[in-house]
Design a protein around this motif. Structure first.
Motif, short mmCIF file in Angstrom:
data_model
loop_
_atom_site.label_atom_id
_atom_site.label_comp_id
_atom_site.label_asym_id
_atom_site.label_seq_id
_atom_site.Cartn_x
_atom_site.Cartn_y
_atom_site.Cartn_z
N TYR A 90 -2.10 -16.37 -27.87
CA TYR A 90 -2.57 -16.38 -26.63
C TYR A 90 -1.48 -16.93 -25.84
N GLU A 91 -1.24 -15.97 -25.01
CA GLU A 91 -0.17 -16.17 -24.17
C GLU A 91 -0.32 -16.79 -22.65
N ALA A 92 -1.33 -16.30 -21.99
CA ALA A 92 -1.60 -16.76 -20.58
C ALA A 92 -2.97 -16.37 -20.04
N ASP A 93 -3.29 -17.25 -18.78
CA ASP A 93 -4.46 -16.51 -18.11
C ASP A 93 -4.06 -15.77 -17.16
N ASP A 94 -4.91 -14.85 -16.77
CA ASP A 94 -4.54 -14.02 -15.72
C ASP A 94 -5.91 -14.04 -14.56
N ASN A 95 -5.56 -14.55 -13.56
CA ASN A 95 -6.80 -14.86 -12.48
C ASN A 95 -6.56 -13.83 -11.39
N SER A 96 -5.55 -12.76 -11.52
CA SER A 96 -5.16 -11.92 -10.05
C SER A 96 -6.42 -11.12 -9.71
N PHE A 97 -7.45 -10.95 -10.48
CA PHE A 97 -8.63 -10.11 -10.21
C PHE A 97 -9.83 -10.69 -10.44
N GLN A 98 -9.97 -12.12 -10.70
CA GLN A 98 -10.91 -12.98 -10.90
C GLN A 98 -11.95 -13.02 -9.88
N LYS A 99 -13.17 -12.85 -10.09
CA LYS A 99 -14.03 -12.98 -8.89
C LYS A 99 -14.68 -14.44 -9.02
N GLN A 100 -15.16 -14.89 -8.18
CA GLN A 100 -15.79 -16.10 -7.95
C GLN A 100 -16.86 -16.55 -8.95
N GLY A 101 -16.44 -17.57 -9.60
CA GLY A 101 -17.55 -18.03 -10.75
C GLY A 101 -17.10 -17.49 -12.41
N GLN A 102 -16.09 -16.48 -12.11
CA GLN A 102 -15.68 -16.09 -13.54
C GLN A 102 -14.25 -16.81 -13.89
N ASN A 103 -14.27 -16.79 -15.36
CA ASN A 103 -13.12 -17.41 -15.97
C ASN A 103 -11.95 -16.63 -15.81
N PRO A 104 -10.82 -16.94 -15.66
CA PRO A 104 -9.57 -16.04 -15.72
C PRO A 104 -9.64 -15.39 -16.96
N MET A 105 -9.03 -14.09 -17.22
CA MET A 105 -8.81 -13.36 -18.32
C MET A 105 -7.90 -13.83 -19.11
N LYS A 106 -8.13 -14.02 -20.39
CA LYS A 106 -6.91 -14.49 -21.48
C LYS A 106 -6.14 -13.14 -21.61
N VAL A 107 -4.71 -13.51 -21.87
CA VAL A 107 -3.84 -12.61 -22.02
C VAL A 107 -3.33 -12.81 -23.56
N PHE A 108 -3.20 -11.76 -24.28
CA PHE A 108 -2.77 -11.97 -25.66
C PHE A 108 -1.42 -11.15 -26.08
N LYS A 109 -0.59 -11.46 -26.87
CA LYS A 109 0.62 -10.90 -27.59
C LYS A 109 -0.09 -10.45 -28.77
N VAL A 110 -0.23 -9.11 -29.10
CA VAL A 110 -0.89 -8.77 -30.46
C VAL A 110 0.31 -7.95 -31.11
N SER A 111 0.52 -8.38 -32.33
CA SER A 111 1.49 -7.56 -33.25
C SER A 111 1.00 -7.14 -34.41
N VAL A 112 1.40 -5.97 -34.77
CA VAL A 112 0.73 -5.45 -36.02
C VAL A 112 1.88 -4.78 -37.09
N LYS A 113 1.89 -5.02 -38.19
CA LYS A 113 2.87 -4.54 -39.22
C LYS A 113 2.62 -2.94 -39.31
N ALA A 114 3.45 -2.39 -39.39
CA ALA A 114 3.34 -0.83 -39.45
C ALA A 114 2.67 -0.43 -40.71
N GLU A 115 2.91 -1.00 -41.89
CA GLU A 115 2.33 -0.45 -43.21
C GLU A 115 1.12 -1.56 -43.47
N LYS A 116 -0.08 -0.61 -43.95
CA LYS A 116 -0.93 -1.47 -44.49
C LYS A 116 -0.73 -2.38 -45.65
#
Length: 120
Positions: A90-116
């Motif tokens: 969980y990296e940050a909250d983004d409220n740049s396009f938030q409407k009144q009464g909404q929570n800010p969007m949570k921004v995540f860094k997602v990493s995945v291993k190449a091999e199963k």
């Protein structure tokens, strides 16, 4: 003609019963929190009357946990990631396009291993 027989190891069956627990519901509440595990499934669920996506993971110790999708996670995690180890931070909250009464969007860094992962 003689036939050779090989001795097979015979293990006694265990009568031990192991409890199966429901997966823990993980929630990202603080920036910097991280979840890590092998993605097992992606399922639609209903939460408080609304449709959502639930991701199920297995930790290295075998424990399972779930987390609900957010707008950001749903764009990043794909069915092709099932069976792969993933790390979500969980990296940050983004409220740049938030409407009144909404929570800010949570921004995540997602990493995945190449091999199963070969084992769970």
């Amino acid at each position: 003609m003689a036939t050779a027989t090989q001795a097979q190891e015979i293990r006694p069956r265990s009568d031990e019963w192991l409890e199966v627990k429901a997966p823990e519901q993980f929630q990202f509440t603080k920036q910097g929190e991280m979840a890590e595990g092998i993605l097992l499934s992606i399922e639609p669920v209903e939460v408080k009357g609304k449709q959502a996506i639930e991701y199920m993971f297995a930790r290295k110790n075998g424990d399972r946990f779930t987390c609900l999708g957010t707008s950001d996670l749903n764009k990043k995690i794909q069915p092709g990631h099932i069976g792969h180890a993933m790390r979500i931070r969980y990296e940050a909250d983004d409220n740049s396009f938030q409407k009144q009464g909404q929570n800010p969007m949570k921004v995540f860094k997602v990493s995945v291993k190449a091999e199963k992962e070969s084992t769970f």
